[in-house]
Structures are given as structure tokens and as C-alpha cells.
Design a protein around this motif. Structure first.
Motif, PDB file in Angstrom:
ATOM      1  N   ALA A 109       0.862  -1.184   0.000  1.00  0.00           N
ATOM      2  CA  ALA A 109       0.000   0.000   0.000  1.00  0.00           C
ATOM      3  C   ALA A 109       0.900   1.236   0.000  1.00  0.00           C
ATOM      4  O   ALA A 109       1.678   1.437   0.934  1.00  0.00           O
ATOM      5  N   GLU A 151       0.387   4.327   0.471  1.00  0.00           N
ATOM      6  CA  GLU A 151       0.190   5.292   1.562  1.00  0.00           C
ATOM      7  C   GLU A 151       0.753   4.788   2.885  1.00  0.00           C
ATOM      8  O   GLU A 151       0.895   5.548   3.842  1.00  0.00           O
ATOM      9  N   ALA A 152       1.076   3.496   2.962  1.00  0.00           N
ATOM     10  CA  ALA A 152       1.677   2.918   4.176  1.00  0.00           C
ATOM     11  C   ALA A 152       2.795   1.975   3.754  1.00  0.00           C
ATOM     12  O   ALA A 152       2.790   0.788   4.086  1.00  0.00           O
ATOM     13  N   TYR A 153       3.747   2.519   3.012  1.00  0.00           N
ATOM     14  CA  TYR A 153       4.776   1.708   2.350  1.00  0.00           C
ATOM     15  C   TYR A 153       5.562   0.852   3.341  1.00  0.00           C
ATOM     16  O   TYR A 153       5.640  -0.374   3.204  1.00  0.00           O
ATOM     17  N   TRP A 154       6.170   1.484   4.341  1.00  0.00           N
ATOM     18  CA  TRP A 154       7.034   0.753   5.255  1.00  0.00           C
ATOM     19  C   TRP A 154       6.247  -0.218   6.125  1.00  0.00           C
ATOM     20  O   TRP A 154       6.694  -1.341   6.387  1.00  0.00           O
ATOM     21  N   GLN A 155       5.084   0.203   6.566  1.00  0.00           N
ATOM     22  CA  GLN A 155       4.242  -0.691   7.348  1.00  0.00           C
ATOM     23  C   GLN A 155       3.855  -1.920   6.520  1.00  0.00           C
ATOM     24  O   GLN A 155       3.845  -3.046   7.026  1.00  0.00           O
ATOM     25  N   SER A 156       3.563  -1.707   5.249  1.00  0.00           N
ATOM     26  CA  SER A 156       3.198  -2.813   4.371  1.00  0.00           C
ATOM     27  C   SER A 156       4.344  -3.803   4.233  1.00  0.00           C
ATOM     28  O   SER A 156       4.147  -5.018   4.310  1.00  0.00           O
TER      29      SER A 156
END
Length: 207
Positions: free
Chosen positions: A139, A141-146
């Protein structure tokens, strides 16, 4: 990530985890020779190597491998040479099996962990998974979290696959105790074949 993303990612990724390859063959061999617990502990070498590989792919360095023919070829040749050497070593160790039984000369745990790590880091296909497969589910918008969530899910499923292969190896050795030499030589020959196939594999292109 949405639930639909997870429903697609998990089965697709687990299929990759379960694919028969050099590391899973190694887990099966260790399971047959020294037990499931030993194989799982040895495979920590693989999992610990995958963590920085996932991080590097998240940083974009994995793209270098998929776009640079020179870098890919360099990693490929090193990986192929190691797999071929490992296959020959496993084949030759069958002589020890014939002389004193499969359990007479167990592989030291430290060496088993090192083998798992080297097989993982020297095979460019792992980076290709992280660099080309993972981004399809990230995602923006939440690159690192993804990437963290994808990496954690991958490692969990990899651990399950390791257990499955190690268990299969142990069961195979139990039901075919009189053919352990054959199992050892088949493992060695297959590892050698993986090295040759890797050596001949073309440079991949990213879609």
C-alpha cells in the motif's frame, strides 16, 4: 493492505514458500539426518538472512538485481557454484552413511546454520521474490508498514514450510532406514541440479 490483498497474498506467497528449492531440500536433508528440531534451528540461518534482504528490497536496492544483468549474473554464478559444491559434498557424505549409519556423523549445528544462510543469500531468486513480488501488494500510503507486515507474514510461512520439509525428511528416513544412502545421494544430486539450473537461468525482467 485490504483483506482482499491478504487473501491473494497469503496463498500465493505460501506456494512460493513451499516450492521445492535448495533451502527446502536442505531442511529436508537436515530433518532426515538429525531430526526436525535440528532442521528448524539450522534454518534460523536462512530466516536471519531473509530479514536484511527484505529490508534492502524495501529500500529499492533489490531493483538493482532485477535490472542489472551484470549484478544478477555475478550473484547467480556465486550461488550456482555454492549449490554445486554443496551437492557434491552431500553426495560424498553418503560414504559415511554406508560406513557407520546416518546418525554416526551428524552435521555440526553451526555448519548447518551457515549452509542455510549461504544457500539463501547466494540465490538471487529470494531477492527477486522480495523485489518483484512484494511490491504488487504494498500500500503506497503505508509503504514501510506494508513491507514489515509482508515480511513478517513471509517469514512465518517460511518457518511453517521448513517444519513441513524437515518432518517429511524425518518420516522418509524412518520408513526407509535401509535406503538412507540412496536418500543422501538423491539429495546431493538434486542440489547439484539446482546449481546447474541456476547457472543456466536467464536474467529476469520486471513487469
Amino acid at each position: 493492505m485490504t483483506m482482499i490483498d491478504w487473501l491473494i497474498f497469503i496463498p500465493a506467497c505460501f506456494a512460493l514458500n513451499l516450492a521445492f528449492g535448495p533451502n527446502n531440500l536442505l531442511a529436508m536433508t537436515h530433518g532426515a539426518k538429525s531430526g526436525v528440531g535440528f532442521a528448524q534451528t539450522a534454518a534460523l540461518g536462512r530466516l536471519l538472512v531473509f530479514i536484511p534482504m527484505i529490508a534492502l528490497s524495501a529500500l529499492g536496492l533489490g531493483v538493482i538485481l532485477t535490472t542489472s544483468a551484470f549484478v544478477f549474473s555475478l550473484v547467480k554464478f556465486i550461488g550456482a557454484a555454492y549449490l554445486i559444491w554443496l551437492g557434491i559434498s552431500i553426495w560424498r557424505s553418503a560414504k559415511t552413511v554406508e560406513a557407520g549409519g546416518f546418525q554416526s556423523s551428524p552435521v555440526p549445528l553451526r555448519r548447518a546454520i551457515k549452509s542455510e544462510a549461504l544457500v539463501a543469500v547466494s540465490n538471487p531468486k529470494a531477492i527477486l521474490i522480495f523485489a518483484a513480488f512484494f511490491p504488487q501488494f504494498v500500500a503506497v500510503e503505508a509503504y514501510w508498514q506494508s513491507y514489515v507486515l509482508l515480511g513478517a507474514a513471509f517469514l512465518l510461512m517460511e518457518a511453517i514450510a521448513i517444519c513441513a520439509y524437515a518432518t517429511f525428511g524425518k518420516l522418509a528416513s524412518s520408513f526407509a532406514a535401509d535406503r538412507l544412502t540412496v536418500l543422501q545421494r538423491v539429495s546431493g544430486a538434486t542440489m547439484f541440479l539446482f546449481g546447474v539450473l541456476l547457472l543456466l537461468s536467464p536474467h529476469p525482467t520486471r513487469s
